[in-house]
Structure formats: structure tokens, C-alpha cells
Write an enzyme that holds these catalytic residues in place. Structure first.
Site, PDB file in Angstrom:
ATOM      1  N   GLN A 103      12.044 -36.756  20.849  1.00 58.39           N
ATOM      2  CA  GLN A 103      11.208 -37.091  19.696  1.00 58.39           C
ATOM      3  C   GLN A 103      10.697 -35.793  19.062  1.00 58.39           C
ATOM      4  O   GLN A 103      10.036 -35.830  18.036  1.00 58.39           O
ATOM      5  CB  GLN A 103      10.010 -37.936  20.151  1.00 58.39           C
ATOM      6  CG  GLN A 103      10.395 -39.272  20.738  1.00 58.39           C
ATOM      7  CD  GLN A 103       9.216 -39.929  21.449  1.00 58.39           C
ATOM      8  OE1 GLN A 103       8.397 -40.587  20.838  1.00 58.39           O
ATOM      9  NE2 GLN A 103       9.131 -39.726  22.745  1.00 58.39           N
ATOM     10  N   ASP A 106      11.121 -29.465  17.407  1.00 54.80           N
ATOM     11  CA  ASP A 106      10.894 -28.027  17.563  1.00 54.80           C
ATOM     12  C   ASP A 106      12.118 -27.212  17.974  1.00 54.80           C
ATOM     13  O   ASP A 106      12.011 -25.980  18.129  1.00 54.80           O
ATOM     14  CB  ASP A 106       9.742 -27.783  18.554  1.00 54.80           C
ATOM     15  CG  ASP A 106       9.989 -28.421  19.923  1.00 54.80           C
ATOM     16  OD1 ASP A 106      11.162 -28.651  20.295  1.00 54.80           O
ATOM     17  OD2 ASP A 106       8.989 -28.687  20.634  1.00 54.80           O
ATOM     18  N   HIS A 121      13.264 -37.836  15.536  1.00 54.46           N
ATOM     19  CA  HIS A 121      12.239 -37.673  14.495  1.00 54.46           C
ATOM     20  C   HIS A 121      12.498 -36.465  13.594  1.00 54.46           C
ATOM     21  O   HIS A 121      11.571 -35.928  13.001  1.00 54.46           O
ATOM     22  CB  HIS A 121      10.841 -37.589  15.138  1.00 54.46           C
ATOM     23  CG  HIS A 121      10.419 -38.880  15.797  1.00 54.46           C
ATOM     24  ND1 HIS A 121       9.383 -38.950  16.710  1.00 54.46           N
ATOM     25  CD2 HIS A 121      10.894 -40.139  15.667  1.00 54.46           C
ATOM     26  CE1 HIS A 121       9.250 -40.219  17.109  1.00 54.46           C
ATOM     27  NE2 HIS A 121      10.156 -40.947  16.504  1.00 54.46           N
ATOM     28  N   ALA A 231       5.965 -31.247  33.337  1.00 52.96           N
ATOM     29  CA  ALA A 231       7.430 -31.192  33.287  1.00 52.96           C
ATOM     30  C   ALA A 231       7.960 -29.820  33.699  1.00 52.96           C
ATOM     31  O   ALA A 231       8.988 -29.726  34.374  1.00 52.96           O
ATOM     32  CB  ALA A 231       7.901 -31.537  31.876  1.00 52.96           C
TER      33      ALA A 231
END
Ligand code: BJW
Length: 245
Positions: A103, A106, A121, A231
């Protein structure tokens, strides 16, 4: 504190042939990119999404929206992918069928070496005409926002609330979710649709669903395995365990 990664999860990952991954803003948090909904640090704690991330907000104040995205673009250009992005790029190499759906806008997955990235997105680096939707690579910088040769404003090629997702990206994401054996949901609050439906589609199709997120989300109670950590810490550990499985 180390997160306990169950051996059964490692065994399922080692045996899987088809893996799908969905990432959200949380995976880029450790690179220094703010998330959207984290209580104190999220963008929506400081900025109004209705004004900045809807076509109606852009129509009301194109300069404000263009400049907000220009600032975010500059910030993104100044950060680096983190060990979470790197671990996913390494994980891709283990599998013949691996789909990384993000999503995020970047490009940090691509910069970390991930090859097949499905962007749901859009991407903040691209600019498109707000009327014709064509991608524009060069534009004058004498106006904010600049104009397309057709006269309409240019805007970032990202998906705002109330807009359709790119059809080909959504179709690839849905196919991957419905055909994978393992589905990893990483760093997303699972609140924004249709992305939030992907792990549920995978569940319905019989996949093992794994969530990596320091906080509980709408998905947590459905996931077979929930790894409550960052993460950038959990993914390298997962990869290391998998390498010796
Ligand atoms: C860590 C961590 C670490 C922190 N490690 N983890 C069905 C039901 C209800 C509503 C709808 C529905 N279907 C459609 C809608 C409307 C709407 C929607 O979903 N609204 C909900 C919010 C209620 N969806 C849409 O409008 C979408 N379009 C659409 O559906 O078209 C058809 C349609 C149109 C009209 C009506 C109905 C249907 C488009 C959605 C576009 C979203 N756009 C944005 C902005 C992109 C550009 C930009 O960047 O500016 O996308 S909004 C923002 O949210 C951004 C993100 O991609 C997206 C998701 O956020 P994400 O990634 O989950 O971030 P956070 O901040 O929410 O969560 C971060 C997580 O990371 C947290 O859980 C942390 O704990 C965790 N974390 N550090 C791991 N180190």
C-alpha cells in the site's frame, strides 16, 4: 525483546510454494517515514485526510495538497530501506511464486531489491494529469501545482479516498491472495479497503495467514500466527530461521 517465532510457522513457510505479502506504512516506519494512524506519530494525527487525501480536498486547495506531497516526496528521497525491506527482497528469491503487494507509495521495496512489487496506492514519485490521468515526466515548476499542457492541474499519482485502485494492480493482488499457501500481512492497520480484504480472501481460500505488527489490528484475531514486533526485527529473524530449516 525477541518475538517467539513458532517452529510450525517456519515449517509451513519452508514447505510453501506460493507466498503473498501485503505491506503497509509500518514497514517503512523504521526508515523514518511516518505511518498514518499511529496515535502520536501518524500523519492523520496532525493532518486532515479529507483535505489532503481526497479529490475534493485537492479541488478545494490544490496548492496545499501539492506542497504537502512535495514535502513528503523530499523526505522519502532522503531515507533508506531498512532490514525489513531487505528481508522481503531476500525472501522473494526463495520462491518461484512470490507476490509482494504494497500500500506504500515510497519505492522502498524496489530500492531494497524486491522485483515484482504490486503498488495498490500508486507511487509518490510519479505525477499525473488530474483530468486526463496521463503520467507526466517533465513539467514546469513555475506554478504550485504545475499545469498539464491540457490546462488541468498536475497531481501525485497516488490513490486518494473515494478513488478506484489501479485495476491491474488490484487484480494481481486478489489473484495472489486467493492462490497463495502463506499470506503475510506486515505493518498495516488493516483498516483501508480494498487492501484490508486481501488477507481475508486468503483466509477464505485456505491460506495460512501471518501478521507482523507490534499492535493488534482488525486482522489479529483472524490470523493463524501473530508476531507482535517491529518488521525490521522480526523479518530478518524469520529469514534466518528459514535458512536453517
Ligand atoms: C509497524 C511498525 C513496525 C508501526 N513494524 N508494523 C469498505 C468498508 C468501509 C469503507 C470502504 C470500503 N471500501 C472502500 C471504502 C472507502 C475507503 C476506506 O477504506 N475507508 C476506510 C478508512 C473506512 N477506501 C477507499 O476509498 C479506496 N478506494 C476504493 O475503495 O474505491 C472504490 C470505492 C470508492 C468509493 C466508495 C466505495 C468504494 C481508496 C483508499 C486509498 C487510501 N489512500 C491512502 C493515501 C495514499 C497516498 C498517500 O500516501 O498520501 O493510502 S490513505 C493511507 O491508508 C494510505 C495507506 O496506504 C493506507 C493504509 O494505511 P496503512 O498502511 O495500514 O497504515 P496505518 O498507519 O493505518 O497502519 C500502520 C501499521 O503499522 C499500524 O498497525 C502500526 O501498529 C504498524 N507499525 N510500526 C511493523 N516497525
Amino acid at each position: 525483546m525477541d518475538v517467539v517465532i513458532p517452529q510450525e510457522l517456519i515449517e509451513r513457510l519452508a514447505a510453501a510454494r506460493r507466498v503473498a505479502v501485503l505491506t503497509g506504512a509500518g514497514i517503512s516506519a523504521e526508515s523514518g517515514i511516518p505511518t498514518f494512524r499511529d496515535a502520536l506519530t501518524g500523519l492523520w494525527a496532525h493532518y486532515d485526510p479529507q483535505e489532503l487525501a481526497t479529490p475534493e480536498g485537492f479541488a478545494r486547495n490544490p496548492k496545499l495538497v501539492w506542497e504537502w506531497y512535495a514535502e513528503r516526496r523530499a523526505r522519502i528521497a532522503g531515507v533508506q530501506p531498512n532490514p525489513g525491506h531487505a528481508a522481503l527482497a531476500a525472501l522473494e528469491k526463495r520462491y518461484e511464486h512470490f507476490t509482494l503487494v504494497t500500500q506504500n507509495i515510497d519505492s522502498l521495496h524496489q530500492r531494497a531489491g524486491s522485483r515484482a512489487v504490486v503498488e495498490l496506492h500508486g507511487n509518490i514519485a510519479r505525477v499525473k494529469c488530474s483530468r486526463e490521468e496521463t503520467i507526466v515526466s517533465e513539467y514546469p515548476d513555475d506554478e504550485s501545482p504545475p499545469r498539464c499542457p491540457c490546462g488541468a492541474w498536475l497531481r501525485p499519482d497516488v490513490v486518494w479516498f473515494g478513488e478506484m485502485l489501479p485495476a491491474d494492480a488490484l487484480a494481481r493482488a486478489e489473484t495472489a491472495a486467493e492462490h497463495c499457501e502463506m499470506f503475510l500481512s506486515i505493518g498495516t492497520s488493516a483498516q483501508v479497503y480494498p487492501a484490508a480484504e486481501l488477507p481475508l480472501r486468503a483466509l477464505s481460500a485456505g491460506a495460512t495467514v501471518v501478521e507482523i505488527n507490534p499492535e493488534r489490528t482488525a486482522l489479529t484475531r483472524h490470523a493463524h500466527f501473530s508476531l507482535p514486533g517491529a518488521a525490521g526485527v522480526v523479518l530478518p529473524q524469520l529469514l534466518q530461521r528459514l535458512a536453517s530449516a
